[in-house]
Design an enzyme around this catalytic site. Structure first.
Site, short mmCIF file in Angstrom:
data_model
loop_
_atom_site.label_atom_id
_atom_site.label_comp_id
_atom_site.label_asym_id
_atom_site.label_seq_id
_atom_site.Cartn_x
_atom_site.Cartn_y
_atom_site.Cartn_z
N GLU B 49 -0.72 10.00 -7.10
CA GLU B 49 -1.50 9.51 -5.92
C GLU B 49 -1.65 10.37 -4.99
O GLU B 49 -0.56 10.98 -4.65
CB GLU B 49 -0.63 8.37 -5.56
CG GLU B 49 -1.06 7.00 -4.60
CD GLU B 49 -0.25 6.08 -4.52
OE1 GLU B 49 0.41 5.51 -5.34
OE2 GLU B 49 0.24 5.86 -3.07
N ASP B 60 3.20 2.98 6.98
CA ASP B 60 4.15 4.14 6.56
C ASP B 60 5.16 4.41 7.38
O ASP B 60 5.18 4.33 8.69
CB ASP B 60 3.38 5.51 6.38
CG ASP B 60 2.35 5.21 5.28
OD1 ASP B 60 2.96 5.04 4.03
OD2 ASP B 60 1.20 5.39 5.37
#
Ligand code: PLP
Lengths: 412, 267
Positions: B49, B60
């Site tokens: 990824e 995040d």
């Protein structure tokens, strides 16, 4: 103007006040661009808000707190000395700086905390720039006995010290946000991150008419009391509608609150004032509509200050409340269809307006509405004395005296 | 067959789960990212990824936020990320690559142009964090046109009723965000996974990958018991900031080993 007329005719079959659509969009703006974790909450919020809106008891509750706690209706003041000084149109102030806590932000907080209570939420979070929304949120949390965490950019914590202390006194926990430039955008990111981590019990009181649907519509609805009052107050004072209505724009909540009730009154010219900071050419400003282009941030599609590559730029304004690289999606739409004009005012012009208002009217305005006033100073002298300008004086300047003192060379 | 589909089919035959490590592109520079991608594929990564840096990564935690900042300071752009993918593909035509990021850089690039260029560069799938199913029509048709797998996020808050809606139009695999929270903070327990994974299985035939909070070989092994892939991001980024590429690749090998020794719970 032709394009505007054509579009207007089409939309006016209904009303400019009927947005957003079922997907939370105003034209191509708005929507719900959030992570899947939050999506069910956003949908739950929408359902809860729709139910509350349809419940007369909810509106009655809001009215009660607005009247007895906030002190509404706020006065509408004919600024006679300022009018004479500028020598043109008559200038009226909608005095939302007289609200409890000193700005329009509390109108929205009352609505949202009552909704949070209806939904059984037990913890409140919010972002704040100037600290006005943080203070208003901390205030209603004290009033309703709910714990509250406020995210505030570390830079803003520095330049809005009085409000930081106020929030602490009110019992709020303040989290200084150091990521990015440490201003409103970053505070909003961290508030969203908190929400994702605390989905069960937490209600996020967004402070402006932006964010994922239903926030832009909900915050607007709670702020519309400004324009609705101004409409009947102007009727009482002058027996007619104003010719121009002007408001400052950070995310756009005080402006949409003033404008929305006038959207279908096409004789009323509506002007939103963005912060031009050090000047539009300097690159250091917060004029998302004048200098940005559409993109997605904080849950909605709207005009944003961004790079070619779609990275979000830092905004700049002397006013912490306007220091945001985006704008509420309904404004983006009103801009594109041409119903509202958007202009911008530089830091120095706002400082001049701040001082003029103080000296001629005995009112110390917040730096945010000082931007609106700076545009009034340009516009009023160009209009005939029988014209009427209505300006939203949406906050008082106590919080800004340190910033202003520093710029004027005083050491407090 | 897409690379992602082929990889999972092969792993099913092998009877084990996949390891999906994460690389934030351009953190701290382009050369390091390319070395990590190439090395990871050689040290047991089944799929990789690639994080596309964005100024405002709302989902995040502090570790990936900091990585994104370093990457942007190093000049990361979405065009630049596709450039890294093209270079990686010169030496590796096998390992699937999935881009994970936020919508705005894609909108700036242009949805049609981006999906075309990404497919040409050798990208296999897309994960767009802030594009929920309600807004997916913005990207899904173009992704499909260019044969890019459209990988959806599913969260603990996604109800059974909502699952089919979220899964509509998804392909490649399903990304289960195993905690309510941001990346690199909490970790889901074995009990959580034993409860959650079967719920998703009932709604889809796609492989299920688990991410957010998987850090150690033991945790990866736990995930591999219940799910079809473990995604590891923050722990590897942290290792890179403390040490070097070789150390990260060592961790990837250990994670891959953990997964290979997991005993699968019957689905
Ligand atoms: C007094 C005042 N006016 C305006 C604003 C800008 O927000 P909005 O555009 O949502 O009214 C703020 C924000 O903090 C504020 O405190």
């Amino acid at each position: 103007m032709l394009r505007y007329a054509v579009i207007m005719n089409e939309i006016l079959k209904n009303s400019l006040r009927s947005g957003p659509d079922g997907r939370g969009r105003f034209g191509e703006f708005g929507g719900r661009f959030v992570a899947e974790t939050l999506m069910p909450l956003i949908l739950e919020l929408e359902t809860a808000y729709e139910a509350a809106k349809a419940d007369p008891r909810f509106q009655a509750e809001i009215d009660y707190y607005l009247k007895h706690y906030v002190g509404r209706p706020s006065a509408m003041w004919f600024a006679e000395r300022l009018t004479k000084h500028l020598g043109g149109a008559k200038i009226y102030f909608k005095r939302d700086e007289l609200n409890h806590t000193g700005a329009h932000k509390i109108n929205n907080c009352i609505g949202q905390i009552l909704l949070a209570k209806r939904m059984g939420k037990t913890r409140i979070i919010a972002e704040t720039g100037a600290g006005q929304h943080g203070v208003a949120t901390a205030t209603v949390c004290a009033l309703f006995g709910l714990p509250c965490t406020i995210y505030m950019g570390a830079v803003d914590v520095e330049r809005q010290k009085p409000n930081v202390f106020r929030m602490k006194l009110l019992g709020a926990e303040i989290v200084p946000v150091k990521s990015g430039a440490g201003t409103l955008k970053d505070a909003m990111n961290d508030a969203m991150r908190d929400w994702v981590a605390n989905v069960k019990d937490t209600f996020y009181i967004i402070g402006t008419a932006a964010g994922p649907h239903p926030y832009p519509a909900m915050v607007r609805d709670f702020q519309c009391v400004i324009g609705e009052e101004a409409k009947w107050q102007m009727q009482e004072a002058e027996g007619r509608l104003p010719d121009v209505a002007i408001a400052a724009i950070g995310g756009g909540s005080n402006a949409i609150g003033l404008f929305h009730p006038f959207l279908d009154d096409t004789s009323v010219r509506l002007i939103g004032v963005e912060a031009a900071g050090h000047g539009l050419e300097s690159g250091e400003h917060a004029a998302s509509l004048s200098m940005g282009r559409p993109g997605v941030l904080h849950g909605n599609r709207t005009y944003l200050l961004q790079t070619e590559d779609g990275q979000i730029l830092e905004a700049h304004s002397i006013s912490a409340g306007l220091d945001y690289p985006g704008i509420g999606p309904e404004h983006s739409w009103l801009h594109d269809i041409g119903r509202v004009e958007y202009v911008s005012i530089e830091d120095e012009e706002a400082l001049t307006a701040f001082q003029l208002c103080t000296k001629t009217e005995g009112i110390i305005p917040a730096l945010e509405p000082a931007h609106a006033l700076a545009h009034v100073m340009k516009l009023a002298p160009t209009l005939a004395p029988d014209k009427i300008i209505l300006m939203n004086l949406c906050g008082r300047g106590d919080k800004d005296i340190f910033t202003v003192a520093a710029h004027l060379g005083f050491d407090l | 067959m897409s690379r992602i589909k082929g990889t999972f089919a092969a792993l099913r035959a092998e009877g084990r789960a996949a390891l999906i490590p994460f690389v934030e592109a351009f953190d701290p520079d382009r050369a390091t990212s390319l070395a990590l991608l190439t090395g990871m594929a050689e040290h047991g990564a089944d799929i990789i990824e690639i994080g596309v840096p964005f100024t405002d990564p709302m989902a995040d935690g502090p570790i990936i936020q900091a990585a994104g900042r370093r990457a942007l300071n190093a000049g990361a752009t979405l065009h630049g990320v596709l450039g890294i993918v093209r270079d990686f593909r010169k030496g590796n035509d096998k390992t699937p690559l999935v881009l994970m990021g936020y919508l705005n850089p894609i909108l700036s690039y242009g949805v049609a142009e981006f999906t075309r260029d990404a497919a040409l560069a050798g990208v296999d799938g897309l994960i767009v964090v802030d594009l929920p199913t309600e807004e997916a029509d913005l990207l899904l048709p173009d992704a499909a046109t260019h044969g890019l797998d459209f990988i959806r996020l599913i969260a603990p808050t996604t109800s059974d009723e909502r699952l089919p809606k979220v899964l509509a139009g998804s392909s490649g695999f399903v990304y289960y965000v195993s905690i309510t929270g941001i990346t690199g903070t909490r970790t889901a327990s074995a009990e959580d996974l034993a409860r959650d994974i079967p719920r998703i299985r009932r709604a889809t035939d796609l492989p299920i990958a688990v991410g957010f909070g998987v850090r150690t070989p033991e945790q990866a092994a736990t995930v591999a018991k219940y799910a079809d892939a473990a995604i590891v991001a923050s722990a590897l980024i942290e290792k890179l900031t403390l040490s070097d590429v070789a150390a990260v690749l060592g961790d990837v090998a250990a994670l891959a080993n953990g997964i290979r020794h997991a005993v699968k719970v019957a689905a």
